[in-house]
Design an enzyme around this catalytic site. Structure first.
Site, PDB file in Angstrom:
ATOM      1  N   ASP A 140       0.693  15.204  13.285  1.00 32.62           N
ATOM      2  CA  ASP A 140       1.318  15.444  11.760  1.00 32.62           C
ATOM      3  C   ASP A 140      -0.150  15.360  11.023  1.00 32.62           C
ATOM      4  O   ASP A 140      -0.305  14.404  10.101  1.00 32.62           O
ATOM      5  CB  ASP A 140       1.896  14.122  11.668  1.00 32.62           C
ATOM      6  CG  ASP A 140       2.817  14.374  10.169  1.00 32.62           C
ATOM      7  OD1 ASP A 140       2.903  15.393   9.571  1.00 32.62           O
ATOM      8  OD2 ASP A 140       3.563  13.403   9.807  1.00 32.62           O
ATOM      9  N   LYS A 144       1.627  -3.446   8.737  1.00 28.77           N
ATOM     10  CA  LYS A 144       2.718  -2.361   8.713  1.00 28.77           C
ATOM     11  C   LYS A 144       4.048  -3.199   9.273  1.00 28.77           C
ATOM     12  O   LYS A 144       3.824  -3.531  10.390  1.00 28.77           O
ATOM     13  CB  LYS A 144       2.689  -1.128   9.433  1.00 28.77           C
ATOM     14  CG  LYS A 144       3.845  -0.191   9.263  1.00 28.77           C
ATOM     15  CD  LYS A 144       3.627   1.334   9.473  1.00 28.77           C
ATOM     16  CE  LYS A 144       4.572   2.138   9.474  1.00 28.77           C
ATOM     17  NZ  LYS A 144       4.260   3.482   9.580  1.00 28.77           N
ATOM     18  N   LEU A 165       0.776  -1.243   0.199  1.00 33.62           N
ATOM     19  CA  LEU A 165       0.131   0.007   0.159  1.00 33.62           C
ATOM     20  C   LEU A 165       0.853   1.025  -0.009  1.00 33.62           C
ATOM     21  O   LEU A 165       0.413   2.354  -0.529  1.00 33.62           O
ATOM     22  CB  LEU A 165      -0.987  -0.079   1.155  1.00 33.62           C
ATOM     23  CG  LEU A 165      -1.859  -1.012   1.221  1.00 33.62           C
ATOM     24  CD1 LEU A 165      -2.685  -1.171   2.655  1.00 33.62           C
ATOM     25  CD2 LEU A 165      -2.799  -0.827  -0.007  1.00 33.62           C
ATOM     26  N   GLY A 166       2.111   1.071   0.669  1.00 37.56           N
ATOM     27  CA  GLY A 166       2.875   2.522   0.697  1.00 37.56           C
ATOM     28  C   GLY A 166       3.823   2.418   1.630  1.00 37.56           C
ATOM     29  O   GLY A 166       3.958   1.295   2.687  1.00 37.56           O
ATOM     30  N   ALA A 224       8.952   6.204   6.377  1.00 41.24           N
ATOM     31  CA  ALA A 224      10.466   6.390   6.725  1.00 41.24           C
ATOM     32  C   ALA A 224      10.590   5.226   7.944  1.00 41.24           C
ATOM     33  O   ALA A 224      11.486   4.759   7.952  1.00 41.24           O
ATOM     34  CB  ALA A 224      10.378   7.768   7.372  1.00 41.24           C
TER      35      ALA A 224
HETATM   36  N1  LIG Z   1      -4.684   1.365   7.908  1.00 45.54           N
HETATM   37  C1  LIG Z   1      -4.562   1.617   6.364  1.00 45.54           C
HETATM   38  N2  LIG Z   1      -5.509   1.414   5.544  1.00 45.54           N
HETATM   39  C2  LIG Z   1      -5.090   1.743   4.132  1.00 45.54           C
HETATM   40  N3  LIG Z   1      -4.090   2.227   3.769  1.00 45.54           N
HETATM   41  C3  LIG Z   1      -3.091   2.283   4.718  1.00 45.54           C
HETATM   42  C4  LIG Z   1      -3.407   1.987   6.008  1.00 45.54           C
HETATM   43  N4  LIG Z   1      -2.183   2.259   6.621  1.00 45.54           N
HETATM   44  C5  LIG Z   1      -1.384   3.083   5.636  1.00 45.54           C
HETATM   45  N5  LIG Z   1      -1.801   2.912   4.400  1.00 45.54           N
HETATM   46  C6  LIG Z   1      -1.384   3.321   3.211  1.00 45.54           C
HETATM   47  O1  LIG Z   1      -0.028   3.094   3.323  1.00 45.54           O
HETATM   48  C7  LIG Z   1       1.041   4.354   3.092  1.00 45.54           C
HETATM   49  C8  LIG Z   1       2.299   4.240   4.026  1.00 45.54           C
HETATM   50  O2  LIG Z   1       1.845   4.438   5.296  1.00 45.54           O
HETATM   51  P1  LIG Z   1       2.823   4.939   6.509  1.00 45.54           P
HETATM   52  O3  LIG Z   1       1.940   5.024   7.791  1.00 45.54           O
HETATM   53  O4  LIG Z   1       3.847   3.956   6.555  1.00 45.54           O
HETATM   54  O5  LIG Z   1       3.330   6.094   5.955  1.00 45.54           O
HETATM   55  P2  LIG Z   1       3.727   7.349   5.623  1.00 45.54           P
HETATM   56  O6  LIG Z   1       2.752   8.388   6.099  1.00 45.54           O
HETATM   57  O7  LIG Z   1       3.904   7.518   4.193  1.00 45.54           O
HETATM   58  O8  LIG Z   1       5.080   7.587   6.389  1.00 45.54           O
HETATM   59  P3  LIG Z   1       5.902   7.612   7.862  1.00 45.54           P
HETATM   60  O9  LIG Z   1       6.261   6.147   8.179  1.00 45.54           O
HETATM   61  O10 LIG Z   1       7.059   8.216   7.415  1.00 45.54           O
HETATM   62  O11 LIG Z   1       5.016   8.439   8.890  1.00 45.54           O
HETATM   63  C9  LIG Z   1       0.019   5.374   3.515  1.00 45.54           C
HETATM   64  O12 LIG Z   1       0.258   6.364   2.706  1.00 45.54           O
HETATM   65  C10 LIG Z   1      -1.406   4.985   2.990  1.00 45.54           C
HETATM   66  O13 LIG Z   1      -1.692   4.912   1.730  1.00 45.54           O
END
Ligand SMILES: Nc1ncnc2c1ncn2[C@@H]1O[C@H](COP(=O)(O)OP(=O)(O)OP(=O)(O)O)[C@@H](O)[C@H]1O
Lengths: 242, 324
Positions: free
Chosen positions: B145, B54, B33-34, B37
């Site tokens: 954030d 995650k 999904l993504g 950091a």
């Molecule tokens: N519970 C979820 N349901 C659906 N998509 C999600 C969920 N959590 C995260 N994502 C997707 O995964 C991506 C990465 O999430 P993550 O929380 O790791 O990242 P971030 O905001 O890019 O970075 P960081 O880890 O630096 O805070 C998000 O941008 C989102 O699109």
């Protein structure tokens, strides 16, 4: 119990040292004195540095963090590196504590995940409440000249972040090379990092980069501060028990 | 810790089974999904159905996020962050990688949604966001954030959901994580102490971001003036100016204050739309005499506008009904 103080040296530079003691050795020495050395390498867009290895090694032997950034992202990076380094140091303490409870070569990862939450809470708590001393060491060699306004912004930004914490902060500011000496003190220990712009424009930039001597000076400055405080504590002030 | 270290769990192939070392639950990776950091989020299949998983390398930061998710799951009656399932370790080639499992939010990024459905949604979704924030604040937390990337719009009726609660900070402490454009410290308009007004500043900047999708940098000085000019310079933002201004200058102490004023403003707008309906009605009468064929088309168009306006109006009422 008296709350501890975290001691950091923050080195902001853009390349290789070329004069005096080996900075990696000086960083190791600082670490022996209970400080951590963090290094931020500031680059221009499209610029590369030959100093990367050195930047990495200084942070490694200084027990700290290093990060290369473009000048534009400097503000966010300086406060982030400082915070991360604090967390890392605190985690180091906690790690030792855990080992003395759980036994040797046990790691946080050996705790069941549900228990780790409490450890993190303690780390967060300490990061928020411990006092922090940061000695900032700025490379003012010729190539850094046009980056100094950005450095100033970044330091003001750092102080916004740190002053939002509950714990106390103190800063000292040094530049290398200095006007007449290798290292020059710009600002003695102060709780408020303000009015930097009154000092910054007066800097003259030189061609040498005495990173090692600068770190040595930083250690001395900490030593002096500590002995001064020791004198006060022993002689006149009751140790506060908070 | 270095800035260049590569994350070894950033590319777990699809079909991989992740088995928790402690709880023995299994998850099948469906897609990535993504990446952030601190780790990578995957869509995964499990006995609970589809979940978001995650996985990272640093168990302290993974645990730190889990602490927040657990707290948010305890808030009664409102869904704040994604629902939290469990935390565990994954052993892969003799190495341990911490991971946690949460509800998969099948939503659309905030601005994608707004671009698709219309600008009028921005006000309504902000009302929702402010309602949820006031609950979060009441529980003693600040989001920190807050930015469009961390907001998804899900389902029908469209509901705003929060992602990435890693920056969520207990009230009174320093904000853990932030993004410059949405951070009042960056603009020189305040400190980074976690308090409601910190989040409300970010809410205002999200609205500004809707008007300026590319964002912009801070000026050398006088951010306040600069931001006000930016608001004036955008047709979308101008109508929200009084509220944006107060939020940017930290004049709101509570999310509910900002919400009430935004609600009143949006309501005023609905009334304007209704007035316009009367004006339009007149011109329809005029049109009837001269161009009967155009009339039909246009009246159909007007009905659609009216219907949308009405739906919005009722939807807003419905939202308000929720908080009082
Ligand atoms: N519970 C979820 N349901 C659906 N998509 C999600 C969920 N959590 C995260 N994502 C997707 O995964 C991506 C990465 O999430 P993550 O929380 O790791 O990242 P971030 O905001 O890019 O970075 P960081 O880890 O630096 O805070 C998000 O941008 C989102 O699109």
């Amino acid at each position: 119990m008296k709350k501890g103080t975290l001691r950091q040296i923050l080195l902001i530079t853009d390349g290789c040292s070329n004069q005096g003691e080996d900075p990696v050795a000086m960083a190791a020495l600082a670490r022996e004195h209970g400080m951590t050395v963090n290094v931020i390498g500031v680059l221009d867009e499209n610029e590369r540095t030959d100093g990367l290895k050195e930047i990495e090694n200084i942070a490694l032997s200084g027990g700290g963090i290093h990060q290369l950034v473009y000048a534009k992202q400097l503000s966010h990076t300086v406060q982030m590196v400082t915070r991360k380094a604090m967390t890392q140091t605190i985690q180091g303490f906690i790690h030792k504590e855990l080992q003395s409870i759980l036994g040797h070569d046990k790691e946080i990862e050996d705790l069941p995940p549900d228990k780790r939450g409490q450890v993190v809470e303690v780390v967060d708590e300490l990061g928020e409440t411990m006092d922090l001393e940061v000695l900032i060491m700025i490379d003012t060699s010729a190539s850094m000249q046009h980056k100094l306004p950005t450095v100033e912004d970044a330091l003001l930004d750092l102080s916004i972040s740190l002053h939002s914490r509950i714990g106390e902060n103190e800063y000292a500011l040094y530049a290398f090379p200095g006007k007449r000496k290798q290292v020059e003190r710009l600002m003695d220990w102060t709780p408020i990092l303000k009015d930097i712009h009154t000092i910054f424009p007066k800097l003259t930039t030189g061609g040498i980069t005495p990173t090692g001597p600068a770190l040595k000076e930083a250690i001395d400055a900490y030593q002096k501060k500590r002995s001064k405080r020791g004198l006060l504590n022993d002689g006149y002030i009751e140790e506060s028990s908070s | 810790m270095t800035g260049t270290s590569k994350n070894p769990v950033a590319d777990v192939p699809r079909g991989t089974t992740i088995r928790g070392k402690w709880n023995k639950q299994t998850y099948q990776i469906m897609k990535k999904l993504g990446s952030g950091a601190l780790g990578t989020v995957y869509l995964a299949d499990s006995v609970k159905g589809r979940v978001a998983l995650k996985v990272g390398t640093d168990s302290m930061s993974i645990t730190s996020e889990v602490n927040v998710l657990k707290q948010l799951s305890m808030v009664q009656g409102t869904v704040l962050g994604p629902f939290f399932y469990e935390i565990d370790d994954w052993e892969r080639n003799g190495k341990k990688f911490p991971f946690y499992v949460m509800e998969y939010i099948d939503g659309e990024p905030l601005f994608t949604f707004i671009n698709r459905r219309g600008k009028e949604w921005i006000g309504i979704l902000m009302l929702q966001l402010l309602r949820d924030l006031s609950v979060l604040h009441r529980e003693g937390w600040v989001f920190g954030d807050l930015k469009p990337d961390n907001l998804l719009v899900e389902g029908s009726p469209p509901t705003m959901r929060w992602l990435d609660v890693g920056g969520t900070t207990p009230m009174g402490r320093s904000v853990k994580e932030f993004t410059e454009f949405f951070d009042r410290g960056y603009w020189g308009l305040g400190n980074r102490v976690a308090e409601p007004s910190y989040d409300l500043f970010s809410v205002a900047m999200i609205v500004l971001n809707a008007g300026y999708p590319k964002r912009f940098d801070r000026p050398k000085k006088d951010s306040e003036h600069y931001l006000m000019n930016k608001i004036e310079g955008s047709q979308l933002l101008r109508e929200y100016k009084p509220i944006l201004r107060k939020a940017l200058l930290g004049k709101y102490n509570y999310a509910s204050e900002m919400r009430q004023e935004l609600f009143a403003l949006l309501q005023g707008e609905q009334i304007n739309v209704r007035k316009n309906k009367n004006v339009a009605g007149h011109s329809r009468v005029a049109a009837r005499q001269t161009r009967p064929t155009v009339k039909k088309k246009r009246s159909g168009w007007i009905e659609t506008v009216l219907l949308v306006a009405f739906l919005l109006f009722f939807y807003t009422l419905y939202l308000v009904g929720h908080i009082f």
